[in-house]
Design a protein around this motif. Structure first.
Motif, PDB file in Angstrom:
ATOM      1  N   ALA A 132       0.839  -1.202   0.000  1.00  0.00           N
ATOM      2  CA  ALA A 132       0.000   0.000   0.000  1.00  0.00           C
ATOM      3  C   ALA A 132       0.875   1.254   0.000  1.00  0.00           C
ATOM      4  N   LEU A 136       0.723   4.194  -2.694  1.00  0.00           N
ATOM      5  CA  LEU A 136       0.396   5.565  -2.300  1.00  0.00           C
ATOM      6  C   LEU A 136       1.559   6.530  -2.544  1.00  0.00           C
ATOM      7  N   GLN A 138       4.520   6.518  -0.939  1.00  0.00           N
ATOM      8  CA  GLN A 138       5.076   6.986   0.343  1.00  0.00           C
ATOM      9  C   GLN A 138       6.558   6.683   0.575  1.00  0.00           C
ATOM     10  N   GLU A 329      -8.530   6.946   5.865  1.00  0.00           N
ATOM     11  CA  GLU A 329      -7.921   7.938   4.980  1.00  0.00           C
ATOM     12  C   GLU A 329      -6.507   7.518   4.620  1.00  0.00           C
ATOM     13  N   ALA A 330      -6.235   7.444   3.351  1.00  0.00           N
ATOM     14  CA  ALA A 330      -4.878   7.116   2.923  1.00  0.00           C
ATOM     15  C   ALA A 330      -4.076   8.414   2.806  1.00  0.00           C
ATOM     16  N   ASP A 331      -2.786   8.300   3.105  1.00  0.00           N
ATOM     17  CA  ASP A 331      -1.897   9.452   3.007  1.00  0.00           C
ATOM     18  C   ASP A 331      -1.259   9.456   1.608  1.00  0.00           C
ATOM     19  N   TRP A 332      -1.977  10.072   0.673  1.00  0.00           N
ATOM     20  CA  TRP A 332      -1.531  10.053  -0.731  1.00  0.00           C
ATOM     21  C   TRP A 332      -0.299  10.922  -0.931  1.00  0.00           C
TER      22      TRP A 332
ATOM     23  N   ALA B  23      -8.642   4.432  -3.729  1.00  0.00           N
ATOM     24  CA  ALA B  23      -8.240   3.608  -2.575  1.00  0.00           C
ATOM     25  C   ALA B  23      -8.742   2.172  -2.703  1.00  0.00           C
ATOM     26  N   MET B  70      -3.219  -3.469   3.849  1.00  0.00           N
ATOM     27  CA  MET B  70      -3.629  -2.375   2.956  1.00  0.00           C
ATOM     28  C   MET B  70      -4.727  -1.530   3.596  1.00  0.00           C
ATOM     29  N   ALA B  73      -3.401   0.794   6.058  1.00  0.00           N
ATOM     30  CA  ALA B  73      -2.708   1.916   5.418  1.00  0.00           C
ATOM     31  C   ALA B  73      -3.677   2.884   4.735  1.00  0.00           C
ATOM     32  N   GLY B  74      -4.979   2.624   4.844  1.00  0.00           N
ATOM     33  CA  GLY B  74      -5.962   3.575   4.335  1.00  0.00           C
ATOM     34  C   GLY B  74      -6.599   3.206   3.012  1.00  0.00           C
ATOM     35  N   LEU B  75      -6.251   2.019   2.486  1.00  0.00           N
ATOM     36  CA  LEU B  75      -6.902   1.582   1.246  1.00  0.00           C
ATOM     37  C   LEU B  75      -8.188   0.820   1.600  1.00  0.00           C
TER      38      LEU B  75
END
Lengths: 414, 324
Positions: A132, A136, A138, A329-332, B23, B70, B73-75
């Motif tokens: 992930a 993203l 990161q 919330e993902a940290d894009w 996501a 995942m 991690a926000g997905l």
């Protein structure tokens, strides 16, 4: 070998290791006073691994500690009171008393995943976090620990294999402390070095003296850099010794006395103290200053824990589901547009190299894999899962660090 | 507008959610280039690329574990089990890791675990399972069993948007056998709400998934004899819609539960307990159940037919209950 760490950092390593040890010794006292609700799983003699590995990570990286990795939680910023209240099942603990021991974490700021008791299960979860993180944009690394016993689980294999084909930024620390509860390592595996398992997955590995915190930190730092560059997972075997029983109830009479005596001489704290003294990084006054600070911190937090209430009984019914209490919330760190049609569109076919590489000599295949991986890491143009790179690096992946890091204790008690 | 099959509805739900929210990713065995063993993910790789449609080694534990990571991690991962029977290989990740996570330490696991379940297609002991009750007994999970194309799409969308681990059991017998017109616009079906599919006054038949259709056929037969059965589609097994169940029983005063899962420990037992605890005074007869037999799912067609509930078995049990 010279260390890249500063004086302050070397003193940090001492602080965390000493705090780790003193905190656990305090918990043993509390256990004997019947103030610990469940068990105490001592990491006596293994502090250099928890501390040295966690210390090599950056703030954005993720960890999932196992039961004997309290040191890594301290490095990550948790306080003795978090660990004490967890063990004492208090309402002020990070899990409010719903779980004990080191079974807690923090998704948002410290990036710590709570372990579960079933060994091996953290490895695929951390692989998923690494996958992930790459998606993203990161550039993070995910790290977890496993013991010589946990390395026998099926999910250890499944997860390392998945991490390998995905080239996930995973660092796995295999703590070989020679005992899985009462079972010695030679009854867990026919291998002498658990690091050899890495060969089966086509990933890099290193062996390190788990009682030398400076060596552990350095080996981990290199592994973390390797993983962060998109070059795939790394397995580090840290050789050490479990100096107490499986948990506080276990007198460990199955462990030969001489084995304990031998490993006592290699105590990681004595060793680091000697290192600090020999390299003139501290003096008796500095040591006393740090030790006093630790004693104060533990005293304050023991009082806090002892004065904390148990949770109200009705709490048992709360929190089974997330009913909007959390936001996902993902940290894009990359533009979402790249991931949506039409820019995300590809042909649904395996790239041509699939059939080619299986016939290619191993060396050439490894080169292709390295190129593909580097490209992937730099541009996000594809997934590490892309079949062109998948499975190509297995045959001849040499570990340049292996010789450097190979400082296994000559007598590992076998 | 062409009618949409149950399978196509599932594909549409994934495609629309992936288009709406980057996501959302899909991970599983043969889900990418091949498009899934039943083609549920056909076209998704072309549309969304290698990073979002991830083919994996044959490692169910690792698939579910990675999907949990995942989610942390926000997905919002969707993990596919090629056949739902293989969910047993990932049992620990689901029941110990995902299910307990939010309760233990407040870490939600937004995860959809979906795959084809059910018999009637001669898949034999390892390709016909109805494993829902292993998971209905696990607090922290949600268990969804759609019976129509409309529900398959709307419930899958709800599952993807849910913050909890949702097990989404697609009945493979229905994949290409049922179809209907679906709305053009985005819609969802709420998790945890049952539906009354046919109103009636003489008895209630509660069912879900493929057996809903068997129950509806039986109700049509019964109507010819003047017996009006009310048919309730559970849609979600966990959490169970107790309000709809109790309201129907209070209206008809008799209850028959029909499920394809095996008998002992099936949802019928739980529903029977629920009804006797809450609506005992309303009952005018014993609670009956028509289920599969307490055996593995056999392979040979005559054996499987004997094993499964059928319209005739439901009609017979319902008739007896109506005349009680």
């Amino acid at each position: 070998m010279a260390s890249v760490l500063t004086r302050e950092q070397h003193l940090d390593l001492y602080y965390y290791m000493r705090l780790n040890r003193e905190l656990e010794e305090q918990m043993v006292r509390l256990f004997r006073q019947n103030k610990i609700v469940g068990g105490v799983y001592s990491s006596l003699g293994q502090e250099a691994i928890s501390v040295g590995t966690a210390y090599a990570l950056g703030p954005g990286d993720w960890i999932a500690p196992m039961i004997r990795n309290i040191g890594s939680l301290l490095v990550r910023g948790f306080k003795p009171r978090d660990i004490l209240t967890q063990h004492m099942a208090r309402y002020t603990s990070p899990t409010l008393g719903k779980d004990g021991t080191s079974h807690f974490g923090d998704l948002k700021t410290r990036h710590v995943i709570s372990p579960i008791s079933m060994l091996g299960d953290l490895i695929p979860v951390m692989t998923g976090i690494a996958m992930a993180g790459r998606y993203l944009g990161q550039k993070i690394v995910a790290m977890t620990w496993i013991g010589d016993g946990g390395a026998s689980t099926g999910v250890f294999h499944e997860a390392l294999n998945l991490a390998a084909v995905q080239k996930a930024a995973l660092v796995l620390i295999v703590e070989n402390n020679h005992w899985a509860y009462s079972t010695p390592t030679e009854r867990q595996t026919a291998l002498r070095d658990l690091a050899d398992r890495a060969k089966a997955y086509g990933i890099e590995s290193a062996i390190v003296d788990g009682n030398d915190v400076v060596a552990v930190e350095r080996a981990t730092r290199e592994a973390v850099a390797h993983a962060r560059e998109g070059r795939g997972p790394v397995l580090i075997e840290a050789k050490t010794m479990r100096m107490r029983g499986h948990a506080q109830h276990d007198p460990a009479e199955y462990v030969p006395r001489e084995m304990i005596e031998e490993w006592k001489r290699r105590d990681p704290l004595d060793r680091h103290e000697k290192f600090l003294t020999e390299n003139k990084l501290w003096d008796a006054k500095k040591k006393k200053e740090i030790d006093d600070r630790i004693a104060r911190e533990i005293q304050t937090d023991v009082e806090f824990a002892e004065n904390s209430p148990f949770p109200p009984p009705e709490l048992a019914t709360e929190g089974v589901y997330c009913n909007g209490c959390h936001t996902i919330e993902a940290d894009w760190k990359r533009a979402k547009e790249e991931l949506l049609p039409p820019r995300s569109s590809v042909k649904a076919e395996w790239p041509g190299k699939v059939s080619a590489h299986s016939d290619a000599p191993p060396k050439a295949a490894a080169k292709i894999a390295a190129k593909t991986a580097a490209k992937t890491a730099n541009t996000h143009s594809g997934n590490g899962a892309r079949p062109a790179s998948a499975g190509t690096a297995n045959a001849k992946s040499k570990s340049p660090r292996k010789s450097k890091g190979a400082r296994a204790p000559a007598k590992a008690g076998r | 507008m062409a009618e949409t099959t149950y399978l196509e509805a599932i594909r549409q739900a994934m495609s629309e959610e992936m288009g709406r929210d980057p996501a959302v990713v899909l991970i599983g065995e043969d889900v990418g280039v091949y498009g899934g063993a039943f083609k549920a993910s056909e076209g998704l790789l072309e549309k969304f690329g290698w990073e979002r449609v991830i083919d994996t080694p044959i490692s169910e534990s690792a698939i579910v574990g990675a999907a949990i990571g995942m989610g942390y991690a926000g997905l919002r991962p969707i993990a596919e089990m090629q056949f739902i029977d293989f969910i047993a290989c990932a049992f620990n990740q689901i029941t110990n890791f995902a299910a307990k996570s939010h309760y233990r330490w407040g870490a939600p696991v937004p995860l959809v675990l979906r795959g084809p379940c059910g018999g009637g297609v001669h898949g034999g002991p390892f390709h016909s399972a109805n494993p829902e009750m292993y998971f209905v007994h696990t607090p922290g999970l949600k268990v969804v069993c759609p019976a129509t194309a409309y529900d398959a799409k709307g419930l899958l969308k709800s599952a993807i948007r849910d913050n909890n681990p949702v097990l989404f059991f697609e009945h493979k017998f229905l994949y290409r056998r049922i179809k209907e017109d679906l709305p053009e616009s985005d819609y969802t079906v709420p998790i945890g709400k049952a539906a009354v599919r046919r109103p009636g006054r003489d008895l209630t038949i509660i069912s879900y998934a493929a057996m809903l259709h068997t129950s509806l056929e039986a109700a049509a037969e019964l109507a010819k004899e003047g017996i009006e059965a009310e048919v309730v589609d559970l849609r979600t097994l966990l959490p169970l819609d107790t309000d709809t169940i109790l309201a129907s029983v209070r209206k008809t005063n008799k209850l028959l539960v029909v499920h394809e899962d095996t008998r002992t420990g099936g949802i019928a037992g739980e529903i029977a307990a629920l009804v006797t605890e809450n609506a005992f005074e309303d009952l005018d007869g014993p609670i009956r159940r028509v289920t599969s037999l307490d055996t593995p799912v056999p392979y040979a067609p005559p054996l499987e037919e004997f094993f499964l509930p059928s319209v005739a078995k439901v009609v017979s049990a319902a008739r007896e209950l109506a005349h009680y």
